[in-house]
Design a protein around this motif. Structure first.
Motif, PDB file in Angstrom:
ATOM      1  N   CYS A  61     -18.697  -9.223 -25.568  1.00  0.00           N
ATOM      2  CA  CYS A  61     -19.450 -10.473 -25.682  1.00  0.00           C
ATOM      3  C   CYS A  61     -20.863 -10.225 -25.165  1.00  0.00           C
ATOM      4  O   CYS A  61     -21.046  -9.979 -23.959  1.00  0.00           O
ATOM      5  N   LEU A  62     -21.840 -10.273 -26.058  1.00  0.00           N
ATOM      6  CA  LEU A  62     -23.216  -9.923 -25.710  1.00  0.00           C
ATOM      7  C   LEU A  62     -24.126 -11.137 -25.804  1.00  0.00           C
ATOM      8  O   LEU A  62     -24.164 -11.826 -26.825  1.00  0.00           O
ATOM      9  N   ASP A  63     -24.843 -11.391 -24.720  1.00  0.00           N
ATOM     10  CA  ASP A  63     -25.903 -12.394 -24.731  1.00  0.00           C
ATOM     11  C   ASP A  63     -27.152 -11.704 -25.274  1.00  0.00           C
ATOM     12  O   ASP A  63     -27.755 -10.872 -24.590  1.00  0.00           O
ATOM     13  N   THR A  64     -27.531 -12.016 -26.489  1.00  0.00           N
ATOM     14  CA  THR A  64     -28.630 -11.298 -27.141  1.00  0.00           C
ATOM     15  C   THR A  64     -29.987 -11.600 -26.513  1.00  0.00           C
ATOM     16  O   THR A  64     -30.945 -10.853 -26.725  1.00  0.00           O
ATOM     17  N   ALA A  65     -30.081 -12.684 -25.747  1.00  0.00           N
ATOM     18  CA  ALA A  65     -31.348 -13.015 -25.088  1.00  0.00           C
ATOM     19  C   ALA A  65     -31.550 -12.183 -23.826  1.00  0.00           C
ATOM     20  O   ALA A  65     -32.608 -11.598 -23.604  1.00  0.00           O
ATOM     21  N   SER A  66     -30.506 -12.095 -22.989  1.00  0.00           N
ATOM     22  CA  SER A  66     -30.613 -11.374 -21.721  1.00  0.00           C
ATOM     23  C   SER A  66     -30.062  -9.952 -21.789  1.00  0.00           C
ATOM     24  O   SER A  66     -30.307  -9.148 -20.879  1.00  0.00           O
ATOM     25  N   LEU A  67     -29.290  -9.670 -22.850  1.00  0.00           N
ATOM     26  CA  LEU A  67     -28.593  -8.389 -23.025  1.00  0.00           C
ATOM     27  C   LEU A  67     -27.532  -8.147 -21.952  1.00  0.00           C
ATOM     28  O   LEU A  67     -27.120  -7.012 -21.717  1.00  0.00           O
ATOM     29  N   LEU A  68     -27.083  -9.224 -21.300  1.00  0.00           N
ATOM     30  CA  LEU A  68     -25.919  -9.128 -20.429  1.00  0.00           C
ATOM     31  C   LEU A  68     -24.656  -9.125 -21.286  1.00  0.00           C
ATOM     32  O   LEU A  68     -24.592  -9.798 -22.320  1.00  0.00           O
ATOM     33  N   PHE A  69     -23.625  -8.395 -20.852  1.00  0.00           N
ATOM     34  CA  PHE A  69     -22.399  -8.341 -21.641  1.00  0.00           C
ATOM     35  C   PHE A  69     -21.171  -8.280 -20.747  1.00  0.00           C
ATOM     36  O   PHE A  69     -21.229  -7.861 -19.589  1.00  0.00           O
ATOM     37  N   THR A  70     -20.062  -8.706 -21.322  1.00  0.00           N
ATOM     38  CA  THR A  70     -18.741  -8.489 -20.738  1.00  0.00           C
ATOM     39  C   THR A  70     -17.866  -7.890 -21.830  1.00  0.00           C
ATOM     40  O   THR A  70     -18.148  -8.047 -23.025  1.00  0.00           O
ATOM     41  N   ALA A  71     -16.814  -7.207 -21.429  1.00  0.00           N
ATOM     42  CA  ALA A  71     -15.978  -6.543 -22.428  1.00  0.00           C
ATOM     43  C   ALA A  71     -14.546  -6.425 -21.939  1.00  0.00           C
ATOM     44  O   ALA A  71     -14.283  -6.369 -20.731  1.00  0.00           O
ATOM     45  N   GLN A  72     -13.627  -6.382 -22.897  1.00  0.00           N
ATOM     46  CA  GLN A  72     -12.224  -6.067 -22.659  1.00  0.00           C
ATOM     47  C   GLN A  72     -11.880  -4.906 -23.578  1.00  0.00           C
ATOM     48  O   GLN A  72     -12.185  -4.957 -24.766  1.00  0.00           O
ATOM     49  N   PHE A  73     -11.243  -3.872 -23.028  1.00  0.00           N
ATOM     50  CA  PHE A  73     -10.991  -2.697 -23.854  1.00  0.00           C
ATOM     51  C   PHE A  73      -9.608  -2.117 -23.611  1.00  0.00           C
ATOM     52  O   PHE A  73      -8.976  -2.347 -22.578  1.00  0.00           O
ATOM     53  N   THR A  74      -9.162  -1.343 -24.581  1.00  0.00           N
ATOM     54  CA  THR A  74      -7.896  -0.634 -24.505  1.00  0.00           C
ATOM     55  C   THR A  74      -8.112   0.814 -24.890  1.00  0.00           C
ATOM     56  O   THR A  74      -8.699   1.098 -25.941  1.00  0.00           O
ATOM     57  N   LEU A  75      -7.666   1.717 -24.032  1.00  0.00           N
ATOM     58  CA  LEU A  75      -7.656   3.145 -24.348  1.00  0.00           C
ATOM     59  C   LEU A  75      -6.230   3.541 -24.718  1.00  0.00           C
ATOM     60  O   LEU A  75      -5.289   3.212 -23.980  1.00  0.00           O
ATOM     61  N   THR A  76      -6.055   4.219 -25.831  1.00  0.00           N
ATOM     62  CA  THR A  76      -4.725   4.594 -26.295  1.00  0.00           C
ATOM     63  C   THR A  76      -4.630   6.106 -26.445  1.00  0.00           C
ATOM     64  O   THR A  76      -5.407   6.715 -27.193  1.00  0.00           O
ATOM     65  N   ALA A  77      -3.687   6.705 -25.723  1.00  0.00           N
ATOM     66  CA  ALA A  77      -3.472   8.149 -25.812  1.00  0.00           C
ATOM     67  C   ALA A  77      -2.722   8.487 -27.101  1.00  0.00           C
ATOM     68  O   ALA A  77      -2.225   7.609 -27.812  1.00  0.00           O
ATOM     69  N   GLU A  78      -2.626   9.781 -27.388  1.00  0.00           N
ATOM     70  CA  GLU A  78      -1.995  10.221 -28.639  1.00  0.00           C
ATOM     71  C   GLU A  78      -0.540   9.789 -28.744  1.00  0.00           C
ATOM     72  O   GLU A  78      -0.046   9.519 -29.847  1.00  0.00           O
ATOM     73  N   ASN A  79       0.173   9.694 -27.612  1.00  0.00           N
ATOM     74  CA  ASN A  79       1.582   9.312 -27.665  1.00  0.00           C
ATOM     75  C   ASN A  79       1.788   7.796 -27.675  1.00  0.00           C
ATOM     76  O   ASN A  79       2.913   7.319 -27.649  1.00  0.00           O
ATOM     77  N   GLY A  80       0.686   7.025 -27.667  1.00  0.00           N
ATOM     78  CA  GLY A  80       0.798   5.572 -27.711  1.00  0.00           C
ATOM     79  C   GLY A  80       0.692   4.884 -26.372  1.00  0.00           C
ATOM     80  O   GLY A  80       0.589   3.650 -26.320  1.00  0.00           O
ATOM     81  N   ASP A  81       0.728   5.625 -25.271  1.00  0.00           N
ATOM     82  CA  ASP A  81       0.540   5.005 -23.957  1.00  0.00           C
ATOM     83  C   ASP A  81      -0.868   4.441 -23.847  1.00  0.00           C
ATOM     84  O   ASP A  81      -1.824   5.028 -24.352  1.00  0.00           O
ATOM     85  N   LYS A  82      -0.982   3.291 -23.171  1.00  0.00           N
ATOM     86  CA  LYS A  82      -2.257   2.560 -23.150  1.00  0.00           C
ATOM     87  C   LYS A  82      -2.745   2.301 -21.738  1.00  0.00           C
ATOM     88  O   LYS A  82      -1.951   2.186 -20.799  1.00  0.00           O
ATOM     89  N   VAL A  83      -4.065   2.165 -21.625  1.00  0.00           N
ATOM     90  CA  VAL A  83      -4.712   1.699 -20.403  1.00  0.00           C
ATOM     91  C   VAL A  83      -5.587   0.508 -20.774  1.00  0.00           C
ATOM     92  O   VAL A  83      -6.344   0.570 -21.745  1.00  0.00           O
ATOM     93  N   PHE A  84      -5.472  -0.584 -20.015  1.00  0.00           N
ATOM     94  CA  PHE A  84      -6.230  -1.797 -20.289  1.00  0.00           C
ATOM     95  C   PHE A  84      -7.311  -1.981 -19.224  1.00  0.00           C
ATOM     96  O   PHE A  84      -7.050  -1.803 -18.035  1.00  0.00           O
ATOM     97  N   GLY A  85      -8.513  -2.332 -19.668  1.00  0.00           N
ATOM     98  CA  GLY A  85      -9.595  -2.470 -18.715  1.00  0.00           C
ATOM     99  C   GLY A  85     -10.603  -3.532 -19.099  1.00  0.00           C
ATOM    100  O   GLY A  85     -10.543  -4.128 -20.180  1.00  0.00           O
ATOM    101  N   ILE A  86     -11.514  -3.784 -18.177  1.00  0.00           N
ATOM    102  CA  ILE A  86     -12.617  -4.716 -18.406  1.00  0.00           C
ATOM    103  C   ILE A  86     -13.913  -4.022 -18.014  1.00  0.00           C
ATOM    104  O   ILE A  86     -13.909  -3.047 -17.249  1.00  0.00           O
ATOM    105  N   ALA A  87     -15.012  -4.522 -18.525  1.00  0.00           N
ATOM    106  CA  ALA A  87     -16.322  -3.953 -18.204  1.00  0.00           C
ATOM    107  C   ALA A  87     -17.373  -5.049 -18.241  1.00  0.00           C
ATOM    108  O   ALA A  87     -17.173  -6.111 -18.842  1.00  0.00           O
ATOM    109  N   SER A  88     -18.494  -4.788 -17.605  1.00  0.00           N
ATOM    110  CA  SER A  88     -19.621  -5.708 -17.647  1.00  0.00           C
ATOM    111  C   SER A  88     -20.886  -4.925 -17.333  1.00  0.00           C
ATOM    112  O   SER A  88     -20.837  -3.829 -16.763  1.00  0.00           O
ATOM    113  N   GLY A  89     -22.020  -5.503 -17.714  1.00  0.00           N
ATOM    114  CA  GLY A  89     -23.274  -4.810 -17.431  1.00  0.00           C
ATOM    115  C   GLY A  89     -24.433  -5.439 -18.184  1.00  0.00           C
ATOM    116  O   GLY A  89     -24.407  -6.627 -18.528  1.00  0.00           O
TER     117      GLY A  89
END
Length: 201
Positions: free
Chosen positions: A113-141
């Motif tokens: 989610c990006l604020d195009t005026a201030s360029l502040l953002f938040t994010a939700q992401f998933t990393l998936t390994a080759e065997n299907g195991d997942k890591v769930f995370g958040i980010a901002s900046g």
């Protein structure tokens, strides 16, 4: 059920257990004039509580803390709707892949989610390994403009949960990246530390 039992006797229960054990141990056998049977039961209870205390301290799970790094080749594209983002932001759907320490070859799915005026953002992401195991995370900046259509990214990230061999994984660190709003190219690098807790079977 085993997981529930482990949670019930984590280390925060060890201190009350030790306290109860100490109270029981200070009760004088001679002054209470108890029978041999009662004396045996008392010391059996004391031993049981002390055993629970040691077990609770030793079964938090083994923790392994490692340096984490992943270089990602990402594509960021505006979504067809703003679902999941505040009204004053633009949603981007991000996909890509990379190779991560402790995860190996990894695919990425992210909602930004990006604020195009201030360029502040938040994010939700998933990393998936080759065997299907997942890591769930958040980010901002935030973004730092480098041209009318590009900006550098500075942010932080946190791993919140996982599946499979990453079930006990937690972590945090910083992210650096670059976004081209025309092509969607968004190379990123995440660095930091992760702690993976092995759950006893």
């Amino acid at each position: 059920m085993k997981e529930l039992v482990r949670k019930m006797f984590k280390i925060h229960l060890a201190v009350p257990a030790a306290t109860i054990a100490w109270i029981i141990s200070t009760v004088s056998i001679e002054t209470t004039r108890v029978s041999p049977r009662t004396r045996f039961l008392k010391y059996s209870l004391l031993l049981a509580i002390l055993s629970i205390t040691c077990w609770a301290q030793g079964n938090e799970g083994n923790q392994h803390t490692d340096t984490f790094k992943i270089d990602l080749v990402l594509i960021s594209l505006p979504a067809t709707s703003n679902e999941g983002c505040p009204a004053n932001t633009v949603r981007f759907d991000v996909t890509g892949s990379g190779s991560a320490t402790n995860l190996g070859p990894t695919s990425v799915s992210e909602l930004v989610c990006l604020d195009t005026a201030s360029l502040l953002f938040t994010a939700q992401f998933t990393l998936t390994a080759e065997n299907g195991d997942k890591v769930f995370g958040i980010a901002s900046g935030f973004g730092v403009p480098t041209s009318a259509t590009t900006f550098d990214v500075r942010g932080t990230w946190n791993f919140k949960a996982g599946t499979g061999r990453f079930k006990g994984m937690r972590g945090n660190g910083t992210s650096l990246g670059h976004v081209n709003l025309v092509t969607g190219a968004s190379p990123h690098q995440l660095i930091g530390n992760i702690t993976n807790r092995d759950s006893p079977e």
